[in-house]
Design an enzyme around this catalytic site. Structure first.
Site, short mmCIF file in Angstrom:
data_model
loop_
_atom_site.label_atom_id
_atom_site.label_comp_id
_atom_site.label_asym_id
_atom_site.label_seq_id
_atom_site.Cartn_x
_atom_site.Cartn_y
_atom_site.Cartn_z
N ASP A 61 0.87 -1.18 0.00
CA ASP A 61 0.00 0.00 0.00
C ASP A 61 0.91 1.23 0.00
OD1 ASP A 61 -2.12 1.70 0.08
OD2 ASP A 61 -2.95 0.96 1.96
N ASP B 194 -2.57 2.24 -6.26
CA ASP B 194 -1.50 2.26 -5.27
C ASP B 194 -1.53 1.07 -4.31
OD1 ASP B 194 -3.89 3.09 -4.10
OD2 ASP B 194 -2.89 4.37 -2.64
N GLU B 195 -2.24 0.01 -4.68
CA GLU B 195 -2.41 -1.09 -3.73
C GLU B 195 -2.53 -2.41 -4.48
OE1 GLU B 195 -5.51 -2.21 -0.08
OE2 GLU B 195 -5.92 -0.51 -1.40
#
Length: 488
Positions: A11, A105-106
């Protein structure tokens, strides 16, 4: 559940805001808030410096400004975020073929499937190496969780924030989870959390002690069984490499309610074009066009139309959206509009008929050529009676006549003024003399620009007229590489 912590969850830390800080040296260590800047805007991401003031994602931007009046408020630059995300996801795919992105983003990564980790030691080494590689490639930090299941890996990365790594050893799950809030578990939102609190359950340990039967009685069978398993740290879901997109959509919330029907139609057409751009960018077409309208009283209407086959033709999507709008009463005002496409496919209806249509067109052209040849042989003309040649004097559109309803150039005596250029805070610009920079703010005919770039020292601020011909919008600069140095 695995016997080794070989599922990794990455993350990125305050992703949008961190990209802005890396891109704009003067904002490093400052409160940065990214989102919609209008009165009805919403916070997309806040930097950790801004979070100290109570600002968080999904908060109304007006409230964020009250809590953090001195923060830097910037528009999102999704093209840059997407480019950075592709770099990060590329690093993950070097570790394993099983990468499950959840957002820009993860992502989850199955390290065992990639042969990069088989036990706690190798998993930790892989996680630390990944964090270092991300820092070197982007200048950004990410938090890593390692565990024997997806749920625990995600919990671990959250606990590791910011810029940390946490590995949960198999067998220690219940001990680690017990003191945590029930809101830590996936699927436990504000409503379920409040329901459990009223029953005296606030921690994961208390959730496990309540037992499956009690949880089923409180929140229903499917949710209750799932909660009990999560409280025990049990999760058998595999990492899935491909997650099929179900729909593509775009929407806009307007600062002031729209009442003008012409303006509303124009906005729907613009949203339809943006939706098709995103649709094509994902390599899909779609069969069902969806229109979303949120009215002045917050009531939301959704209308849809299913086509005979999938399409990615902007004209088709625009026309369908316009038809759907005709069935919606907007007289009271509209605060949000959206256009989406569902029923996605990786081909278009046009593809299916392309060859037959080309054959038909060829046959028609050959027939027309034969007809013209026959007419010429008879000494006639293959022209409709009385139809003047296009562009001939006296023909509509020809040099002897202006188009109907068109005013001759210069008839008013004054040229129309060019529309004033608008400069959004955070946008990229390029000046012919001073080079690349970004907009700090604009108003009363002026725009203020800070001239700096990733890897540079904080730059100078200069102010220009909004119509200055030497100042132009530009594309974002890369965070690392062409810009010069690591933007840490």
């Amino acid at each position: 559940m695995r016997a080794a912590p070989t599922i990794l969850h990455l993350d990125m830390d305050a992703f949008y805001a961190s990209v802005e800080q890396a891109s704009k040296p003067s904002l490093r260590g400052k409160a940065v808030i990214v989102g919609g800047l209008g009165p009805r805007g919403v916070v997309a991401t806040a930097s950790y410096e801004a979070r100290r003031f109570g600002v968080h994602s999904a908060m109304p931007m007006a409230q964020a400004r009250r809590l953090c009046p001195n923060g830097a408020y910037l528009i999102p630059r999704f093209r840059l975020y997407q480019a950075v995300s592709e770099v990060v996801m590329g690093l993950l795919r070097e570790l394993s073929p099983l990468v499950e992105p959840l957002s820009l983003d993860e992502a989850f990564v199955d390290l065992e499937a990639g042969g990069t980790a088989f036990d706690s030691k190798s998993a930790r080494e892989t996680g630390e190496r990944l964090r270092a590689d991300i820092r070197a490639a982007t200048g950004l930090s990410g938090s890593v969780g390692l565990a024997g299941s997806k749920m625990l890996a995600k919990v671990a990365s959250e606990e590791a924030k910011p810029a940390g790594l946490l590995l949960i050893e198999p067998g220690t799950e219940r001990e680690l989870l017990a003191p945590m809030s029930v809101r830590t578990l996936p699927g436990v939102g504000p409503v379920t959390g409040e329901h459990l609190r009223r029953a005296g359950i606030t921690t994961v340990g208390e959730l496990a002690e309540a037992g499956e039967d009690e949880l089923v009685r409180m929140v229903g069978r499917s949710h209750g069984v799932g909660l009990y398993r999560m409280a025990l740290g049990l999760d058998d879901r595999p990492v899935v490499a491909e997650r099929d997109a179900k729909s593509v959509s775009v929407e806009d919330t307007f600062d002031v309610d729209l009442h003008d029907r012409v303006r509303i139609r124009t906005e729907v057409q613009r949203l339809a074009d943006r939706c098709v751009q995103r649709l094509r960018g994902s390599g899909h077409s779609g069969r069902t066009i969806v229109l979303k309208v949120r009215r002045y009283d917050f009531s939301t209407l959704t209308r849809s139309e299913t086509l005979r086959g999938p399409t990615d033709d902007p004209a088709v999507v625009r026309e369908a959206a316009a038809r759907l709008l005709e069935a919606v009463d907007t007289t009271g005002g509209v605060r949000l509009l959206g256009v989406g496409v569902t029923g996605l496919a990786d081909y278009t209806q046009e593809d299916l008929f392309a060859q037959s249509m080309a054959a038909e067109a060829k046959a028609a052209a050959e027939a027309a050529a034969q007809e013209a040849a026959d007419a010429a042989a008879e000494g006639g003309a293959a022209e409709p009676d009385g139809a003047p040649e296009t562009g001939a004097p006296g023909a509509p559109g020809g040099p002897g006549e202006a188009p109907r309803g068109a005013e001759p150039s210069g008839a008013s005596g004054e040229p129309e003024p060019a529309p004033e250029r608008r400069w959004a805070a955070g946008g990229d610009v390029l000046h012919a003399v001073y080079g690349p920079g970004w907009v700090q703010g604009s108003g009363v005919g002026r725009v203020t620009v800070r001239f700096e770039q990733p890897g540079s020292a904080p730059g100078r601020v200069r102010t220009f007229r909004v119509e200055d011909p030497e100042l132009e919008p530009s594309d974002p600069l890369p965070l690392v590489g062409e810009a010069g140095a690591d933007a840490t």
